[in-house]
Scaffold this active site. Structure first.
Site, PDB file in Angstrom:
ATOM      1  N   CYS A  20      52.451 -62.869 -38.888  1.00  0.00           N
ATOM      2  CA  CYS A  20      51.016 -62.231 -39.379  1.00  0.00           C
ATOM      3  C   CYS A  20      49.837 -63.187 -39.643  1.00  0.00           C
ATOM      4  O   CYS A  20      49.057 -63.376 -38.921  1.00  0.00           O
ATOM      5  CB  CYS A  20      51.213 -61.197 -40.138  1.00  0.00           C
TER       6      CYS A  20
ATOM      7  N   ASP B 269      50.024 -55.148 -34.222  1.00  0.00           N
ATOM      8  CA  ASP B 269      50.501 -56.316 -34.925  1.00  0.00           C
ATOM      9  C   ASP B 269      52.287 -56.412 -34.587  1.00  0.00           C
ATOM     10  O   ASP B 269      52.863 -55.227 -34.660  1.00  0.00           O
ATOM     11  CB  ASP B 269      50.516 -56.003 -36.600  1.00  0.00           C
ATOM     12  N   ASP B 270      52.859 -57.525 -34.396  1.00  0.00           N
ATOM     13  CA  ASP B 270      54.127 -57.400 -34.197  1.00  0.00           C
ATOM     14  C   ASP B 270      54.609 -56.696 -32.937  1.00  0.00           C
ATOM     15  O   ASP B 270      55.848 -55.947 -32.849  1.00  0.00           O
ATOM     16  CB  ASP B 270      55.234 -56.907 -35.503  1.00  0.00           C
TER      17      ASP B 270
ATOM     18  N   HIS C  59      45.230 -58.713 -44.761  1.00  0.00           N
ATOM     19  CA  HIS C  59      46.214 -60.038 -44.998  1.00  0.00           C
ATOM     20  C   HIS C  59      45.829 -61.271 -44.688  1.00  0.00           C
ATOM     21  O   HIS C  59      46.391 -62.132 -44.265  1.00  0.00           O
ATOM     22  CB  HIS C  59      47.545 -59.844 -44.179  1.00  0.00           C
TER      23      HIS C  59
ATOM     24  N   LYS D 158      44.955 -53.232 -41.373  1.00  0.00           N
ATOM     25  CA  LYS D 158      45.522 -54.325 -42.292  1.00  0.00           C
ATOM     26  C   LYS D 158      44.746 -55.493 -42.209  1.00  0.00           C
ATOM     27  O   LYS D 158      44.373 -55.914 -41.029  1.00  0.00           O
ATOM     28  CB  LYS D 158      47.064 -54.648 -41.580  1.00  0.00           C
TER      29      LYS D 158
END
Ligand SMILES: *[C@@H]1O[C@H](CO)[C@@H](O)[C@H](O)[C@H]1NC(C)=O
Length: 212
Positions: free
Chosen positions: A71, A33-34, A127, A125
């Protein structure tokens, strides 16, 4: 800790029951992520990533592609195959207090892998919604889950603070509920161990019905 810079590994596992078809591959999907273009060793980064470099060398590198800048919109596309203006997730992330989620009428990638006979597991994660039980990952196609449901966490205490009242609460869950005994266990190590456990505990002989 910024929501937008926390780098988090998410592992999806789709493990096939070998008795059904020996030629069907197991799938391990690792989402960073990111992760910035220049954060990977083989792009000349000062961050050394020898394992990822090695995997890329023997595989296919995607050097030009587009994702959403944050995200929840991006991961909703990955999990549903739908552009985020069709799921209501185009605006921003899902905040801890926010009653929002990937709509229940969108099957997830995990739902589809299960239909094809795979066992499905996720570590990391989520989310994509948590305000009602139906939105939780183990209700959205994953047989098992271990991780946090919001956008970021304290890597040691596994807590998160609410956005408006800044109250700390535990955000570490598995499909049985909150996980209360892992405070002090650093996330990168904890999630890696859980990922290894998933692979090791896969029952290769299990026979399932496949919907065709
Ligand atoms: C926490 O509890 C789970 C389930 O009983 C167990 O598998 C795990 O090893 C425990 N973790 C620690 C750090 O004791």
């Amino acid at each position: 800790m910024s929501l937008y810079t926390a780098r988090v590994l998410v592992f999806f596992f789709c493990l096939f029951d070998w008795s059904l078809a020996a030629s069907t591959p197991n799938v391990v999907f690792v989402l960073a992520d990111d992760y910035g273009y220049n954060d990977i060793g083989y792009h000349g980064s000062e961050i050394q990533t020898p394992t990822l470099d090695k995997l890329a060398q023997s595989g296919v590198k995607l050097e030009n592609y587009y994702v959403q800048p944050i995200c929840s919109p991006t991961r909703s596309q990955l999990m549903s195959g739908r552009y985020q203006i069709h799921t209501g997730l185009q605006h921003s992330i899902i905040w801890p207090e926010q009653p929002n989620g990937l709509p229940l009428n969108s099957p997830t990638l995990a739902d589809k892998m299960k239909e094809a006979g795979y066992s499905t597991h996720m570590v990391g994660k989520w989310h994509l919604g948590f305000y009602k039980k139906e939105y939780l990952p183990w209700k959205r196609g994953f047989d098992t889950y271990f991780g946090y449901l919001t956008g970021s966490e304290d890597y040691f205490k596994h807590i998160r603070k609410t956005s408006f009242t800044h109250k700390a609460y535990l955000d570490l869950h598995n499909e049985q509920g909150p996980v209360k005994n892992e405070s002090g266990h650093y996330s990168a190590h904890l999630f890696t161990q859980k990922a290894i456990d998933v692979v090791n505990s896969h029952n290769k002989k299990k026979v399932k019905e496949v919907n065709v």
